[in-house]
Design an enzyme around this catalytic site. Structure first.
Site, PDB file in Angstrom:
ATOM      1  N   GLU A 256       0.858  -1.195   0.000  1.00  0.00           N
ATOM      2  CA  GLU A 256       0.000   0.000   0.000  1.00  0.00           C
ATOM      3  C   GLU A 256       0.894   1.245   0.000  1.00  0.00           C
ATOM      4  O   GLU A 256       2.103   1.135   0.242  1.00  0.00           O
ATOM      5  CB  GLU A 256      -0.887  -0.006   1.244  1.00  0.00           C
ATOM      6  CG  GLU A 256      -1.780  -1.240   1.272  1.00  0.00           C
ATOM      7  CD  GLU A 256      -2.850  -1.193   2.340  1.00  0.00           C
ATOM      8  OE1 GLU A 256      -2.889  -0.218   3.129  1.00  0.00           O
ATOM      9  OE2 GLU A 256      -3.647  -2.147   2.371  1.00  0.00           O
TER      10      GLU A 256
ATOM     11  N   ARG B  35      34.483  -5.009 -29.575  1.00  0.00           N
ATOM     12  CA  ARG B  35      35.023  -3.669 -29.308  1.00  0.00           C
ATOM     13  C   ARG B  35      36.535  -3.738 -29.119  1.00  0.00           C
ATOM     14  O   ARG B  35      37.047  -4.581 -28.386  1.00  0.00           O
ATOM     15  CB  ARG B  35      34.367  -3.119 -28.031  1.00  0.00           C
ATOM     16  CG  ARG B  35      34.840  -1.751 -27.625  1.00  0.00           C
ATOM     17  CD  ARG B  35      34.262  -0.683 -28.512  1.00  0.00           C
ATOM     18  NE  ARG B  35      34.678   0.644 -28.068  1.00  0.00           N
ATOM     19  CZ  ARG B  35      34.323   1.750 -28.697  1.00  0.00           C
ATOM     20  NH1 ARG B  35      33.533   1.702 -29.765  1.00  0.00           N
ATOM     21  NH2 ARG B  35      34.742   2.926 -28.272  1.00  0.00           N
TER      22      ARG B  35
ATOM     23  N   GLN C  81      29.196  -1.218 -17.770  1.00  0.00           N
ATOM     24  CA  GLN C  81      30.593  -0.779 -17.717  1.00  0.00           C
ATOM     25  C   GLN C  81      31.384  -1.322 -18.906  1.00  0.00           C
ATOM     26  O   GLN C  81      32.155  -0.594 -19.551  1.00  0.00           O
ATOM     27  CB  GLN C  81      31.205  -1.271 -16.390  1.00  0.00           C
ATOM     28  CG  GLN C  81      32.486  -0.576 -16.011  1.00  0.00           C
ATOM     29  CD  GLN C  81      32.257   0.888 -15.655  1.00  0.00           C
ATOM     30  OE1 GLN C  81      31.156   1.302 -15.319  1.00  0.00           O
ATOM     31  NE2 GLN C  81      33.289   1.682 -15.783  1.00  0.00           N
TER      32      GLN C  81
ATOM     33  N   GLU D  89       9.212  -8.253  -3.243  1.00  0.00           N
ATOM     34  CA  GLU D  89       9.190  -9.609  -2.652  1.00  0.00           C
ATOM     35  C   GLU D  89      10.261  -9.770  -1.569  1.00  0.00           C
ATOM     36  O   GLU D  89      10.966 -10.773  -1.502  1.00  0.00           O
ATOM     37  CB  GLU D  89       9.279 -10.677  -3.741  1.00  0.00           C
ATOM     38  CG  GLU D  89       8.160 -10.492  -4.768  1.00  0.00           C
ATOM     39  CD  GLU D  89       7.618 -11.767  -5.333  1.00  0.00           C
ATOM     40  OE1 GLU D  89       7.763 -12.817  -4.694  1.00  0.00           O
ATOM     41  OE2 GLU D  89       7.024 -11.705  -6.423  1.00  0.00           O
TER      42      GLU D  89
HETATM   43  C1  LIG Z   1       8.351  -2.835  -9.974  1.00  0.00           C
HETATM   44  C2  LIG Z   1       7.648  -3.214  -8.701  1.00  0.00           C
HETATM   45  C3  LIG Z   1       6.622  -4.150  -8.730  1.00  0.00           C
HETATM   46  C4  LIG Z   1       5.959  -4.494  -7.563  1.00  0.00           C
HETATM   47  N1  LIG Z   1       4.900  -5.400  -7.604  1.00  0.00           N
HETATM   48  C5  LIG Z   1       4.180  -5.667  -6.476  1.00  0.00           C
HETATM   49  C6  LIG Z   1       3.029  -6.529  -6.529  1.00  0.00           C
HETATM   50  O1  LIG Z   1       2.680  -7.081  -7.580  1.00  0.00           O
HETATM   51  N2  LIG Z   1       2.312  -6.704  -5.384  1.00  0.00           N
HETATM   52  C7  LIG Z   1       2.663  -6.124  -4.196  1.00  0.00           C
HETATM   53  O2  LIG Z   1       1.955  -6.339  -3.214  1.00  0.00           O
HETATM   54  N3  LIG Z   1       3.750  -5.302  -4.128  1.00  0.00           N
HETATM   55  C8  LIG Z   1       4.510  -5.076  -5.235  1.00  0.00           C
HETATM   56  N4  LIG Z   1       5.610  -4.231  -5.168  1.00  0.00           N
HETATM   57  C9  LIG Z   1       5.908  -3.565  -3.913  1.00  0.00           C
HETATM   58  C10 LIG Z   1       7.097  -4.153  -3.180  1.00  0.00           C
HETATM   59  O3  LIG Z   1       6.804  -5.433  -2.708  1.00  0.00           O
HETATM   60  C11 LIG Z   1       7.515  -3.178  -2.080  1.00  0.00           C
HETATM   61  O4  LIG Z   1       8.034  -2.034  -2.715  1.00  0.00           O
HETATM   62  C12 LIG Z   1       8.539  -3.779  -1.137  1.00  0.00           C
HETATM   63  O5  LIG Z   1       7.920  -4.730  -0.295  1.00  0.00           O
HETATM   64  C13 LIG Z   1       9.239  -2.730  -0.267  1.00  0.00           C
HETATM   65  O6  LIG Z   1       8.316  -1.921   0.354  1.00  0.00           O
HETATM   66  P1  LIG Z   1       8.426  -0.312   0.266  1.00  0.00           P
HETATM   67  O7  LIG Z   1       8.613   0.069  -1.153  1.00  0.00           O
HETATM   68  O8  LIG Z   1       7.247   0.229   0.978  1.00  0.00           O
HETATM   69  O9  LIG Z   1       9.731   0.046   1.020  1.00  0.00           O
HETATM   70  P2  LIG Z   1       9.924   0.218   2.647  1.00  0.00           P
HETATM   71  O10 LIG Z   1       9.321  -0.943   3.286  1.00  0.00           O
HETATM   72  O11 LIG Z   1       9.359   1.568   2.966  1.00  0.00           O
HETATM   73  O12 LIG Z   1      11.460   0.211   2.759  1.00  0.00           O
HETATM   74  C14 LIG Z   1      12.273   1.342   2.452  1.00  0.00           C
HETATM   75  C15 LIG Z   1      13.725   1.004   2.810  1.00  0.00           C
HETATM   76  O13 LIG Z   1      13.825   0.728   4.205  1.00  0.00           O
HETATM   77  C16 LIG Z   1      14.378  -0.557   4.404  1.00  0.00           C
HETATM   78  N5  LIG Z   1      13.758  -1.190   5.555  1.00  0.00           N
HETATM   79  C17 LIG Z   1      12.438  -1.278   5.860  1.00  0.00           C
HETATM   80  N6  LIG Z   1      12.257  -1.965   6.981  1.00  0.00           N
HETATM   81  C18 LIG Z   1      13.485  -2.352   7.409  1.00  0.00           C
HETATM   82  C19 LIG Z   1      13.971  -3.101   8.518  1.00  0.00           C
HETATM   83  N7  LIG Z   1      13.153  -3.638   9.420  1.00  0.00           N
HETATM   84  N8  LIG Z   1      15.298  -3.269   8.632  1.00  0.00           N
HETATM   85  C20 LIG Z   1      16.156  -2.774   7.716  1.00  0.00           C
HETATM   86  N9  LIG Z   1      15.761  -2.060   6.646  1.00  0.00           N
HETATM   87  C21 LIG Z   1      14.442  -1.856   6.494  1.00  0.00           C
HETATM   88  C22 LIG Z   1      14.063  -1.333   3.134  1.00  0.00           C
HETATM   89  O14 LIG Z   1      14.929  -2.433   2.958  1.00  0.00           O
HETATM   90  C23 LIG Z   1      14.226  -0.264   2.091  1.00  0.00           C
HETATM   91  O15 LIG Z   1      15.589  -0.130   1.779  1.00  0.00           O
HETATM   92  C24 LIG Z   1       6.330  -3.901  -6.338  1.00  0.00           C
HETATM   93  C25 LIG Z   1       7.388  -2.981  -6.302  1.00  0.00           C
HETATM   94  C26 LIG Z   1       8.051  -2.643  -7.463  1.00  0.00           C
HETATM   95  C27 LIG Z   1       9.182  -1.649  -7.397  1.00  0.00           C
END
Ligand SMILES: Cc1cc2nc3c(=O)[nH]c(=O)nc-3n(C[C@H](O)[C@H](O)[C@H](O)COP(=O)(O)OP(=O)(O)OC[C@H]3O[C@@H](n4cnc5c(N)ncnc54)[C@H](O)[C@@H]3O)c2cc1C
Length: 402
Positions: free
Chosen positions: A128, A273, A341, A368
């Site tokens: 979300e 290259r 690179q 994931e």
């Molecule tokens: C191209 C793409 C396709 C996707 N497809 C789907 C889909 O089909 N269905 C779906 O449900 N989701 C999907 N997603 C979402 C994806 O699963 C989430 O983006 C992912 O789970 C990370 O969540 P976030 O982006 O909210 O990052 P956050 O959870 O906000 O994390 C931000 C940063 O903080 C770090 N972080 C967070 N918590 C911790 C912790 N406890 N310890 C250390 N570091 C932490 C993370 O590693 C990251 O570097 C997709 C994302 C992308 C980019």
């Protein structure tokens, strides 16, 4: 006995998907990527090849192949473009295998069969706007009204959000447990695009996987019949995690394909290259990058094959699949960076495919389970802080009764 041979059936599948990708998609992928265009035309072709229900038993409309076949298809598809493998991840991995394992017979007949046959496309909606890694932070709620639930909330960053017909959606069904952030209050639902109050859109500012569709969907008191609850109410979190065991497997195998694509493109370019009077393939620092790609490719492949084998024999593989996904995706980022690179300035242009690989690989280091989440999981397994408890439903072994 340890057997490293692929079966005849595996090799035929590998060659078939490889030939199809090279013939039907590779010649057009640069344009699709440039135009940010998801080509729906690939879906019926993938269905015809049996890919959309590859590991679903024939009795539920699938091709009845084993889980290693799902990995082979994922690796071959991502060799061409990540957008193709993403279809496998959300449709065949996260959604179909979850319905196969947790769905009622009625749900399998109504949803899994048409999905496995490729008549309906499915995806997975967990993330979300304000909650990704922190699943407990989701805000979508499902309120029970008689024999229905009213779902309200927004899902973001959903692959195929604007394409899929059916969605595996996770929502809080218990407001008290939501306040306590107790995951026993989350349930899983099958939501159809056609249900009243459902709307979706595409994210247009994405910079990778441009030939893929990624979007959001909103639910405004969407009425979902109680028979569309997957598993029991309150099992949603376990189901979401179960689904990730299957999705991560496809991501691991896919990233392995991307490393191979980087290796092959780099080896070809290095042989063409010239710099300082010789092909750049003669320079040791270039060789070093290609050697790293080869070792990353071989190691990634062994890791996903082991995970596929565990699935085939019906053994829990959360730990091994997570490791395969983490290792391969991080390695794919290294491979793609080095592939650019090796191509020098040409790598910085989309005249060559490696820039696309570079943009595409990053998503898998985020979705994931981010790199950091996987790192923590693996450390916790080793340190004894984490172990996998059996769940009520387990993925059926290959050839076993679903
Ligand atoms: C191209 C793409 C396709 C996707 N497809 C789907 C889909 O089909 N269905 C779906 O449900 N989701 C999907 N997603 C979402 C994806 O699963 C989430 O983006 C992912 O789970 C990370 O969540 P976030 O982006 O909210 O990052 P956050 O959870 O906000 O994390 C931000 C940063 O903080 C770090 N972080 C967070 N918590 C911790 C912790 N406890 N310890 C250390 N570091 C932490 C993370 O590693 C990251 O570097 C997709 C994302 C992308 C980019």
């Amino acid at each position: 006995m340890i057997d490293f041979e692929l079966s005849e059936e595996h090799r035929i599948l590998e060659q078939t998907v490889r030939d199809w990708g090279a013939r039907e998609v590779a010649p057009r992928i640069r344009d699709l990527d440039r135009e940010h265009k998801f080509d729906r035309g690939v879906l019926p072709q993938m269905a015809k090849l049996g890919l959309l229900g590859v590991s679903v038993p024939a009795q539920y409309g699938g091709a009845g192949m084993d889980y290693i076949s799902l990995g082979i298809a994922s690796e071959e598809l991502e060799y061409v473009d990540t957008s193709l493998r993403v279809i496998m991840s959300v449709h065949a991995g996260l959604n179909c295998l979850t319905l196969l394992t947790w769905g009622t017979e009625d749900q399998k007949q109504r949803y899994l069969v048409p999905q496995a046959q490729g008549q309906k496309i499915a995806t997975y909606g967990l993330t979300e706007p304000a909650a990704g890694s922190d699943v407990r932070g989701i805000q979508t709620v499902a309120v029970k009204k008689g024999d229905r639930y009213l779902l309200t909330g927004e899902k973001m960053w959903i692959s195929l959000a604007d394409v899929a017909d059916t969605f595996l959606v996770f929502a809080w069904t218990d407001p008290e447990l939501k306040k306590q952030r107790n995951t026993a209050g989350i349930s899983a639902f099958i939501v159809e695009r056609g249900f009243k109050g459902f709307s979706s859109g595409t994210l247009t500012h994405k910079w990778g996987i441009l030939a893929g569709n990624t979007g959001f969907f909103k639910m405004d008191e969407v009425e979902v019949p109680a028979e569309n609850v997957v598993g029991k109410p309150g099992e949603g979190f376990k189901i979401a995690m179960f689904a990730l065991d299957q999705g991560r497997f496809t991501v691991a195998a896919g990233a392995t394909g991307l490393i191979r694509a980087c290796r092959d493109a780099s080896a070809k370019y290095a042989g063409e290259r010239r710099a300082f009077g010789v092909e750049i393939a003669q320079h040791q620092l270039v060789k070093e990058m290609i050697a790293q790609m080869e070792s990353d490719y071989q190691a990634s492949r062994l890791l996903w094959l082991r995970s596929g084998w565990l699935k085939n024999v019906g053994r829990r593989n959360t730990r091994e699949t997570g490791l395969a996904k983490w290792f391969a995706t991080v390695a794919s980022e290294r491979a793609a960076g080095d592939a650019v690179q090796i191509h020098g300035a040409n790598g910085y242009s989309d005249e060559y495919p490696v820039g696309r690989f570079y943009r595409n690989c990053k998503g898998a280091v985020i979705y994931e389970g981010t790199r950091e989440i996987h790192k923590l999981m693996q450390a916790d397994y080793v340190l004894g802080f984490r172990s996998d408890r059996p769940t009520r439903c387990e993925l059926p072994p290959f050839g076993g009764q679903p």
